[in-house]
Design a protein around this motif. Structure first.
Motif, PDB file in Angstrom:
ATOM      1  N   ASN A  55       0.859  -1.174   0.000  1.00  0.00           N
ATOM      2  CA  ASN A  55       0.000   0.000   0.000  1.00  0.00           C
ATOM      3  C   ASN A  55       0.899   1.228   0.000  1.00  0.00           C
ATOM      4  O   ASN A  55       2.080   1.142   0.357  1.00  0.00           O
ATOM      5  CB  ASN A  55      -0.895   0.008   1.237  1.00  0.00           C
ATOM      6  CG  ASN A  55      -1.944   1.094   1.183  1.00  0.00           C
ATOM      7  OD1 ASN A  55      -2.339   1.558   0.119  1.00  0.00           O
ATOM      8  ND2 ASN A  55      -2.401   1.527   2.352  1.00  0.00           N
ATOM      9  N   VAL A  56       0.361   2.357  -0.407  1.00  0.00           N
ATOM     10  CA  VAL A  56       1.136   3.588  -0.391  1.00  0.00           C
ATOM     11  C   VAL A  56       0.206   4.761  -0.123  1.00  0.00           C
ATOM     12  O   VAL A  56      -0.927   4.785  -0.608  1.00  0.00           O
ATOM     13  CB  VAL A  56       1.891   3.808  -1.730  1.00  0.00           C
ATOM     14  CG1 VAL A  56       0.924   3.970  -2.892  1.00  0.00           C
ATOM     15  CG2 VAL A  56       2.842   4.995  -1.638  1.00  0.00           C
ATOM     16  N   ALA A  57       0.662   5.676   0.689  1.00  0.00           N
ATOM     17  CA  ALA A  57      -0.122   6.887   0.951  1.00  0.00           C
ATOM     18  C   ALA A  57       0.281   7.928  -0.085  1.00  0.00           C
ATOM     19  O   ALA A  57       1.138   8.776   0.156  1.00  0.00           O
ATOM     20  CB  ALA A  57       0.144   7.399   2.360  1.00  0.00           C
ATOM     21  N   ALA A  58      -0.309   7.834  -1.263  1.00  0.00           N
ATOM     22  CA  ALA A  58       0.035   8.728  -2.371  1.00  0.00           C
ATOM     23  C   ALA A  58      -1.063   9.749  -2.564  1.00  0.00           C
ATOM     24  O   ALA A  58      -2.225   9.398  -2.771  1.00  0.00           O
ATOM     25  CB  ALA A  58       0.248   7.923  -3.654  1.00  0.00           C
ATOM     26  N   ALA A  59      -0.692  11.017  -2.512  1.00  0.00           N
ATOM     27  CA  ALA A  59      -1.680  12.088  -2.636  1.00  0.00           C
ATOM     28  C   ALA A  59      -2.026  12.394  -4.091  1.00  0.00           C
ATOM     29  O   ALA A  59      -3.049  13.016  -4.369  1.00  0.00           O
ATOM     30  CB  ALA A  59      -1.163  13.343  -1.947  1.00  0.00           C
ATOM     31  N   THR A  60      -1.195  11.959  -5.030  1.00  0.00           N
ATOM     32  CA  THR A  60      -1.429  12.294  -6.431  1.00  0.00           C
ATOM     33  C   THR A  60      -1.410  11.049  -7.302  1.00  0.00           C
ATOM     34  O   THR A  60      -0.821  10.023  -6.946  1.00  0.00           O
ATOM     35  CB  THR A  60      -0.351  13.260  -6.953  1.00  0.00           C
ATOM     36  OG1 THR A  60       0.921  12.578  -6.981  1.00  0.00           O
ATOM     37  CG2 THR A  60      -0.247  14.493  -6.060  1.00  0.00           C
ATOM     38  N   GLU A  61      -2.055  11.167  -8.454  1.00  0.00           N
ATOM     39  CA  GLU A  61      -2.067  10.063  -9.411  1.00  0.00           C
ATOM     40  C   GLU A  61      -0.648   9.703  -9.845  1.00  0.00           C
ATOM     41  O   GLU A  61      -0.295   8.520  -9.934  1.00  0.00           O
ATOM     42  CB  GLU A  61      -2.899  10.454 -10.630  1.00  0.00           C
ATOM     43  CG  GLU A  61      -2.869   9.439 -11.753  1.00  0.00           C
ATOM     44  CD  GLU A  61      -3.587   9.914 -13.003  1.00  0.00           C
ATOM     45  OE1 GLU A  61      -3.226   9.437 -14.104  1.00  0.00           O
ATOM     46  OE2 GLU A  61      -4.498  10.755 -12.889  1.00  0.00           O
ATOM     47  N   ALA A  62       0.164  10.707 -10.121  1.00  0.00           N
ATOM     48  CA  ALA A  62       1.526  10.440 -10.606  1.00  0.00           C
ATOM     49  C   ALA A  62       2.318   9.602  -9.608  1.00  0.00           C
ATOM     50  O   ALA A  62       3.018   8.656  -9.995  1.00  0.00           O
ATOM     51  CB  ALA A  62       2.246  11.766 -10.875  1.00  0.00           C
ATOM     52  N   LYS A  63       2.209   9.931  -8.330  1.00  0.00           N
ATOM     53  CA  LYS A  63       2.962   9.185  -7.313  1.00  0.00           C
ATOM     54  C   LYS A  63       2.429   7.767  -7.162  1.00  0.00           C
ATOM     55  O   LYS A  63       3.206   6.815  -7.022  1.00  0.00           O
ATOM     56  CB  LYS A  63       2.896   9.919  -5.977  1.00  0.00           C
ATOM     57  CG  LYS A  63       3.729  11.195  -5.945  1.00  0.00           C
ATOM     58  CD  LYS A  63       3.695  11.847  -4.571  1.00  0.00           C
ATOM     59  CE  LYS A  63       4.570  13.095  -4.536  1.00  0.00           C
ATOM     60  NZ  LYS A  63       4.542  13.758  -3.207  1.00  0.00           N
ATOM     61  N   ALA A  64       1.103   7.608  -7.193  1.00  0.00           N
ATOM     62  CA  ALA A  64       0.518   6.282  -7.060  1.00  0.00           C
ATOM     63  C   ALA A  64       0.904   5.389  -8.236  1.00  0.00           C
ATOM     64  O   ALA A  64       1.310   4.233  -8.054  1.00  0.00           O
ATOM     65  CB  ALA A  64      -0.996   6.382  -6.948  1.00  0.00           C
ATOM     66  N   VAL A  65       0.785   5.925  -9.434  1.00  0.00           N
ATOM     67  CA  VAL A  65       1.123   5.142 -10.630  1.00  0.00           C
ATOM     68  C   VAL A  65       2.607   4.784 -10.624  1.00  0.00           C
ATOM     69  O   VAL A  65       2.983   3.628 -10.898  1.00  0.00           O
ATOM     70  CB  VAL A  65       0.747   5.911 -11.906  1.00  0.00           C
ATOM     71  CG1 VAL A  65       1.314   5.201 -13.142  1.00  0.00           C
ATOM     72  CG2 VAL A  65      -0.759   6.043 -12.022  1.00  0.00           C
TER      73      VAL A  65
ATOM     74  N   PHE B  95       4.674   4.483  -8.084  1.00  0.00           N
ATOM     75  CA  PHE B  95       4.987   3.508  -7.037  1.00  0.00           C
ATOM     76  C   PHE B  95       4.542   2.106  -7.432  1.00  0.00           C
ATOM     77  O   PHE B  95       5.322   1.147  -7.371  1.00  0.00           O
ATOM     78  CB  PHE B  95       4.311   3.908  -5.725  1.00  0.00           C
ATOM     79  CG  PHE B  95       4.480   2.891  -4.622  1.00  0.00           C
ATOM     80  CD1 PHE B  95       5.631   2.862  -3.857  1.00  0.00           C
ATOM     81  CD2 PHE B  95       3.481   1.962  -4.366  1.00  0.00           C
ATOM     82  CE1 PHE B  95       5.793   1.921  -2.850  1.00  0.00           C
ATOM     83  CE2 PHE B  95       3.634   1.013  -3.362  1.00  0.00           C
ATOM     84  CZ  PHE B  95       4.792   0.998  -2.595  1.00  0.00           C
ATOM     85  N   PHE B  96       3.294   1.963  -7.829  1.00  0.00           N
ATOM     86  CA  PHE B  96       2.780   0.631  -8.130  1.00  0.00           C
ATOM     87  C   PHE B  96       3.405   0.045  -9.394  1.00  0.00           C
ATOM     88  O   PHE B  96       3.598  -1.169  -9.504  1.00  0.00           O
ATOM     89  CB  PHE B  96       1.258   0.661  -8.230  1.00  0.00           C
ATOM     90  CG  PHE B  96       0.570   0.752  -6.896  1.00  0.00           C
ATOM     91  CD1 PHE B  96       0.742  -0.230  -5.935  1.00  0.00           C
ATOM     92  CD2 PHE B  96      -0.258   1.817  -6.598  1.00  0.00           C
ATOM     93  CE1 PHE B  96       0.120  -0.163  -4.697  1.00  0.00           C
ATOM     94  CE2 PHE B  96      -0.897   1.908  -5.369  1.00  0.00           C
ATOM     95  CZ  PHE B  96      -0.708   0.905  -4.410  1.00  0.00           C
ATOM     96  N   GLU B  97       3.729   0.884 -10.346  1.00  0.00           N
ATOM     97  CA  GLU B  97       4.384   0.415 -11.560  1.00  0.00           C
ATOM     98  C   GLU B  97       5.775  -0.139 -11.239  1.00  0.00           C
ATOM     99  O   GLU B  97       6.140  -1.235 -11.679  1.00  0.00           O
ATOM    100  CB  GLU B  97       4.491   1.561 -12.558  1.00  0.00           C
ATOM    101  CG  GLU B  97       5.138   1.192 -13.878  1.00  0.00           C
ATOM    102  CD  GLU B  97       5.142   2.369 -14.832  1.00  0.00           C
ATOM    103  OE1 GLU B  97       4.509   2.279 -15.896  1.00  0.00           O
ATOM    104  OE2 GLU B  97       5.785   3.393 -14.502  1.00  0.00           O
ATOM    105  N   GLN B  98       6.543   0.609 -10.449  1.00  0.00           N
ATOM    106  CA  GLN B  98       7.907   0.196 -10.137  1.00  0.00           C
ATOM    107  C   GLN B  98       7.938  -1.037  -9.244  1.00  0.00           C
ATOM    108  O   GLN B  98       8.706  -1.977  -9.487  1.00  0.00           O
ATOM    109  CB  GLN B  98       8.667   1.337  -9.450  1.00  0.00           C
ATOM    110  CG  GLN B  98      10.149   1.065  -9.254  1.00  0.00           C
ATOM    111  CD  GLN B  98      10.876   0.876 -10.572  1.00  0.00           C
ATOM    112  OE1 GLN B  98      10.908   1.770 -11.402  1.00  0.00           O
ATOM    113  NE2 GLN B  98      11.449  -0.303 -10.791  1.00  0.00           N
ATOM    114  N   THR B  99       7.112  -1.054  -8.200  1.00  0.00           N
ATOM    115  CA  THR B  99       7.138  -2.201  -7.292  1.00  0.00           C
ATOM    116  C   THR B  99       6.642  -3.467  -7.985  1.00  0.00           C
ATOM    117  O   THR B  99       7.194  -4.552  -7.763  1.00  0.00           O
ATOM    118  CB  THR B  99       6.305  -1.932  -6.033  1.00  0.00           C
ATOM    119  OG1 THR B  99       4.965  -1.563  -6.401  1.00  0.00           O
ATOM    120  CG2 THR B  99       6.926  -0.814  -5.199  1.00  0.00           C
ATOM    121  N   ALA B 100       5.643  -3.336  -8.839  1.00  0.00           N
ATOM    122  CA  ALA B 100       5.148  -4.509  -9.558  1.00  0.00           C
ATOM    123  C   ALA B 100       6.233  -5.080 -10.473  1.00  0.00           C
ATOM    124  O   ALA B 100       6.429  -6.300 -10.543  1.00  0.00           O
ATOM    125  CB  ALA B 100       3.911  -4.149 -10.380  1.00  0.00           C
TER     126      ALA B 100
END
Length: 249
Positions: free
Chosen positions: A59-69, A71-76
């Motif tokens: 999980n990630v506490a991401a305030a913006t779409e750019a940060k969420a995308v 994070f999940f792209e890199q970790t995956a």
């Protein structure tokens, strides 16, 4: 069976790891506090080496779409590469219909989850099982507290079929151990009742003795209120009702 739980320090990861250990699995709890950072790959290869299954509960506490995308792209990508090298199957926890544009249009976190699913599918194919769940009861408390100011709290309308996180963890463990849905690419899990998470938040705060009101917050667009969050059909309908869950608070 060796099972690596990525994100084992989080709410779902802890539940999954605890249940796996009780059922006799050799569990590696992989998170930053144990020296594993899926975003940088630090400690990841060593943790996954020799694993039969890798479970991604990040999980990630991401305030913006750019940060969420991002994070999940890199970790995956990092986890998929490590799992592929180890010959391990991956079980990913995701959100029902998060990849539907009608749902994620104004939800950056959900767009991140959609990208996460896409990366895993591209890299792992049949080596992947995604467990999609609806929102957890616990999310109602978390979100209302995030948007709280003194005794007042705010919560968006989210019409869904919520479930207890404990029930979601049970499904993930069964899938990881091969006790159910063997070989399935995607599993849809929902709770027993259609309801608005705003109402769950109000009931939960009352049960905890919190004073003040919970006001509705305009957020997320129509996809959160028109039933698009509910999978149809669902492969699993969990048993814990909101009344039973409230009694545990």
């Amino acid at each position: 069976m060796k099972i690596v739980v990525i994100g084992a320090g989080g709410a779902m990861g802890r539940r999954v790891a605890d249940r796996l250990e009780r059922r006799g699995a050799q569990v590696v709890r992989a998170h930053r506090a144990t020296g594993v950072d899926a975003a940088t790959s630090e400690g990841l290869t060593a943790a996954v080496d020799g694993a039969d299954v890798v479970i991604d509960c990040l999980n990630v506490a991401a305030a913006t779409e750019a940060k969420a995308v991002a994070f999940f792209e890199q970790t995956a990508a990092n986890i998929a590469d490590a799992a592929k090298a180890a010959g391990a199957r991956v079980v990913l926890l995701s959100i029902s219909n998060a990849s539907d544009p009608a749902v994620n249009a104004k939800m950056g976190y959900y767009k991140g989850k959609a990208r996460q699913e896409q990366v895993y599918r591209e890299k792992l194919g049949e080596q992947l099982t995604i467990v999609h769940t609806t929102q957890w009861f616990e999310l109602a408390l978390t979100m209302s507290e995030q948007f709280a100011l003194g005794p007042l709290a705010m919560m968006p309308h989210m019409v869904t079929a919520p479930l207890a996180a404990d029930d979601g963890a049970d499904v993930i463990v069964d899938v990881a151990l091969g006790a159910s849905f063997a070989g399935a690419a995607s599993i849809q899990v929902r709770g027993p009742e259609r309801m608005d998470l705003l109402d769950v938040a109000r009931q939960a705060r009352k049960a905890l003795g919190r004073k003040g009101k919970v006001f509705s917050l305009r957020f997320g667009g129509p996809g959160l209120t028109d039933g698009s969050l509910i999978p149809d059909p669902a492969d699993v309908i969990t048993s814990t009702t909101v009344k039973r869950w409230l009694a545990t608070l």
